[in-house]
Design a protein around this motif. Sequence first.
Motif, PDB file in Angstrom:
ATOM      1  N   PHE A   7       1.010  -1.671   0.010  1.00 54.41           N
ATOM      2  CA  PHE A   7      -0.027   0.212   0.020  1.00 54.41           C
ATOM      3  C   PHE A   7       1.141   1.140   0.235  1.00 54.41           C
ATOM      4  CE2 PHE A   7      -2.959   3.937   1.560  1.00 54.41           C
ATOM      5  CZ  PHE A   7      -4.011   2.982   1.126  1.00 54.41           C
ATOM      6  N   ILE A   8       1.057   1.704  -1.113  1.00 57.59           N
ATOM      7  CA  ILE A   8       1.652   3.334  -0.951  1.00 57.59           C
ATOM      8  C   ILE A   8       0.569   4.391  -0.308  1.00 57.59           C
ATOM      9  CG2 ILE A   8       3.174   4.440  -2.829  1.00 57.59           C
ATOM     10  CD1 ILE A   8       3.946   2.050  -4.346  1.00 57.59           C
ATOM     11  N   ARG A  16       1.409   8.406 -20.586  1.00 56.30           N
ATOM     12  CA  ARG A  16       1.399   6.434 -20.084  1.00 56.30           C
ATOM     13  C   ARG A  16       1.387   6.871 -18.503  1.00 56.30           C
ATOM     14  NH1 ARG A  16       8.226   7.165 -21.748  1.00 56.30           N
ATOM     15  NH2 ARG A  16       8.193   6.751 -24.485  1.00 56.30           N
ATOM     16  N   VAL A  17       1.968   5.651 -18.127  1.00 56.08           N
ATOM     17  CA  VAL A  17       1.905   5.487 -16.683  1.00 56.08           C
ATOM     18  C   VAL A  17       1.987   5.941 -15.939  1.00 56.08           C
ATOM     19  CG1 VAL A  17       1.107   3.411 -16.590  1.00 56.08           C
ATOM     20  CG2 VAL A  17       3.067   3.456 -16.014  1.00 56.08           C
ATOM     21  N   PHE A  18       2.103   7.046 -14.239  1.00 58.13           N
ATOM     22  CA  PHE A  18       2.897   8.010 -13.791  1.00 58.13           C
ATOM     23  C   PHE A  18       2.856   7.719 -12.635  1.00 58.13           C
ATOM     24  CE2 PHE A  18       4.336  12.267 -13.094  1.00 58.13           C
ATOM     25  CZ  PHE A  18       5.463  12.122 -14.078  1.00 58.13           C
ATOM     26  N   ILE A  19       3.486   8.733 -11.766  1.00 57.12           N
ATOM     27  CA  ILE A  19       3.601   8.677 -10.441  1.00 57.12           C
ATOM     28  C   ILE A  19       2.704   8.407 -10.054  1.00 57.12           C
ATOM     29  CG2 ILE A  19       4.464   9.505  -8.462  1.00 57.12           C
ATOM     30  CD1 ILE A  19       6.400  11.408 -10.226  1.00 57.12           C
ATOM     31  N   SER A  20       1.004   9.139 -10.130  1.00 60.05           N
ATOM     32  CA  SER A  20       0.080   9.426  -9.453  1.00 60.05           C
ATOM     33  C   SER A  20      -0.677   8.049  -9.110  1.00 60.05           C
ATOM     34  CB  SER A  20      -0.365  10.729  -9.623  1.00 60.05           C
ATOM     35  OG  SER A  20      -0.764  10.414 -11.064  1.00 60.05           O
ATOM     36  N   ILE A  48       9.400  -6.735  -5.753  1.00 57.76           N
ATOM     37  CA  ILE A  48      10.523  -7.230  -6.336  1.00 57.76           C
ATOM     38  C   ILE A  48      11.594  -6.646  -5.430  1.00 57.76           C
ATOM     39  CG2 ILE A  48      12.641  -6.831  -8.155  1.00 57.76           C
ATOM     40  CD1 ILE A  48      10.208  -8.050  -9.284  1.00 57.76           C
ATOM     41  N   PRO A  49      12.286  -7.881  -4.783  1.00 57.05           N
ATOM     42  CA  PRO A  49      12.949  -7.660  -3.351  1.00 57.05           C
ATOM     43  C   PRO A  49      14.003  -6.941  -3.463  1.00 57.05           C
ATOM     44  CG  PRO A  49      13.697  -9.473  -4.040  1.00 57.05           C
ATOM     45  CD  PRO A  49      12.373  -9.327  -5.168  1.00 57.05           C
ATOM     46  N   LYS A  50      14.617  -6.255  -2.216  1.00 57.33           N
ATOM     47  CA  LYS A  50      15.967  -5.440  -2.519  1.00 57.33           C
ATOM     48  C   LYS A  50      16.189  -4.286  -3.970  1.00 57.33           C
ATOM     49  CE  LYS A  50      17.761  -9.060   0.714  1.00 57.33           C
ATOM     50  NZ  LYS A  50      19.003  -9.863   0.847  1.00 57.33           N
ATOM     51  N   LEU A  51      14.871  -3.372  -3.023  1.00 56.95           N
ATOM     52  CA  LEU A  51      15.286  -2.647  -4.846  1.00 56.95           C
ATOM     53  C   LEU A  51      16.069  -1.499  -3.939  1.00 56.95           C
ATOM     54  CD1 LEU A  51      11.882  -2.138  -5.708  1.00 56.95           C
ATOM     55  CD2 LEU A  51      13.459  -3.288  -6.897  1.00 56.95           C
ATOM     56  N   LYS A  52      16.551  -0.486  -4.761  1.00 56.04           N
ATOM     57  CA  LYS A  52      17.611  -0.349  -4.277  1.00 56.04           C
ATOM     58  C   LYS A  52      17.654   1.671  -5.149  1.00 56.04           C
ATOM     59  CE  LYS A  52      22.272  -2.121  -4.759  1.00 56.04           C
ATOM     60  NZ  LYS A  52      23.615  -1.959  -5.085  1.00 56.04           N
ATOM     61  N   VAL A  53      16.750   2.435  -3.796  1.00 58.60           N
ATOM     62  CA  VAL A  53      16.615   3.917  -4.158  1.00 58.60           C
ATOM     63  C   VAL A  53      18.125   4.581  -3.464  1.00 58.60           C
ATOM     64  CG1 VAL A  53      15.439   5.247  -3.094  1.00 58.60           C
ATOM     65  CG2 VAL A  53      14.502   3.178  -3.441  1.00 58.60           C
ATOM     66  N   LEU A  63       8.580   2.887  -8.987  1.00 64.66           N
ATOM     67  CA  LEU A  63       7.507   1.809  -8.008  1.00 64.66           C
ATOM     68  C   LEU A  63       6.876   0.935  -8.944  1.00 64.66           C
ATOM     69  CD1 LEU A  63       6.006   6.174  -8.295  1.00 64.66           C
ATOM     70  CD2 LEU A  63       5.669   4.509  -6.520  1.00 64.66           C
ATOM     71  N   CYS A  64       6.923   0.828 -10.456  1.00 66.46           N
ATOM     72  CA  CYS A  64       6.840  -1.101 -10.803  1.00 66.46           C
ATOM     73  C   CYS A  64       6.979  -1.613 -10.243  1.00 66.46           C
ATOM     74  CB  CYS A  64       6.712  -0.337 -12.704  1.00 66.46           C
ATOM     75  SG  CYS A  64       5.596  -1.456 -12.956  1.00 66.46           S
ATOM     76  N   GLN A  65       8.378  -1.634  -9.877  1.00 66.34           N
ATOM     77  CA  GLN A  65       8.428  -2.899  -8.862  1.00 66.34           C
ATOM     78  C   GLN A  65       8.044  -3.056  -7.880  1.00 66.34           C
ATOM     79  OE1 GLN A  65      12.935  -1.835 -10.582  1.00 66.34           O
ATOM     80  NE2 GLN A  65      13.111  -3.447 -11.664  1.00 66.34           N
ATOM     81  N   VAL A  66       8.313  -2.339  -7.252  1.00 72.24           N
ATOM     82  CA  VAL A  66       7.844  -1.623  -5.398  1.00 72.24           C
ATOM     83  C   VAL A  66       6.377  -2.652  -5.970  1.00 72.24           C
ATOM     84  CG1 VAL A  66       6.698   0.284  -5.068  1.00 72.24           C
ATOM     85  CG2 VAL A  66       8.421  -1.172  -3.689  1.00 72.24           C
ATOM     86  N   LYS A  67       5.010  -2.321  -6.488  1.00 70.74           N
ATOM     87  CA  LYS A  67       4.248  -2.518  -6.755  1.00 70.74           C
ATOM     88  C   LYS A  67       4.382  -4.570  -7.116  1.00 70.74           C
ATOM     89  CE  LYS A  67       0.681  -0.076  -5.615  1.00 70.74           C
ATOM     90  NZ  LYS A  67      -0.013   0.062  -4.842  1.00 70.74           N
ATOM     91  N   ASP A  68       5.063  -4.843  -7.965  1.00 71.58           N
ATOM     92  CA  ASP A  68       5.126  -6.106  -8.573  1.00 71.58           C
ATOM     93  C   ASP A  68       6.166  -7.236  -6.809  1.00 71.58           C
ATOM     94  OD1 ASP A  68       4.063  -6.044 -10.369  1.00 71.58           O
ATOM     95  OD2 ASP A  68       6.140  -5.993 -11.954  1.00 71.58           O
TER      96      ASP A  68
END
Length: 233
Positions: free
Chosen positions: A6-7, A133-137, A84-89, A77-82
Amino acid sequence: METAPFIISISGSVSVGKTTTARLLHELLKAWPSKPKVSLITTDGFLYPNAELEKRGIMNQKGFPVSYDVKRLMKFLCQVKDGIPKLKVPVYSHLTYDVVPDKFTIVDRPDILIIEGVNVLQNGADYPEIRNRVFISDFIDFSIYVDAEEEYLIKWYVDRFLKLRENTFDDPSCYFHRYAHMPESEAISLAKMIWQAVNHVNLIKNILPCRNRANLILRKGAEHKIESILLRK
């Protein structure tokens, strides 16, 4: 079965208290009886490095939509919703006023992700070059906008500038070190000039128009206290 996180987004002007609000919400959510895994990031890490901003001739628009690597942010954001583990920010330093090379915050499949920044309520209409395209919001499940009159924002910005001048600016590695020993009256004038030239323009053109997209608006008064709450039904 794992579910998508949940974001929650937190937006608002420079100096309004987004970071404090985000950190408080982070601690409150972690304290829930169910002990959810909560991660907090800011969009500052997705700013282009200063060298790239200089190369593009947009250093004076830092914090404006054009200064962010939006495609990289949306990929995250797409990866976190999917899941995906251990994402680098990427990590941003307010000391050096730049993205820190090869330094990252790890986001590892949280239950709740809080993302804080001036641009998190923006959509494709704010970035014509990637419109449709898809966007942040599109990735945000609940959005919060921290609001205040600009006269208060200016005062808080000047107060913060003076506080940093007394402490952080004295560090030789600080981007604003050259202002460390500036007389207070000159520092106040400089802070107000920066506000009018950069932050006021960004607020009016890019941040404030997104306010009514938020699910929740927290409106602050002169003492930095929340005086009203508007919830979209």
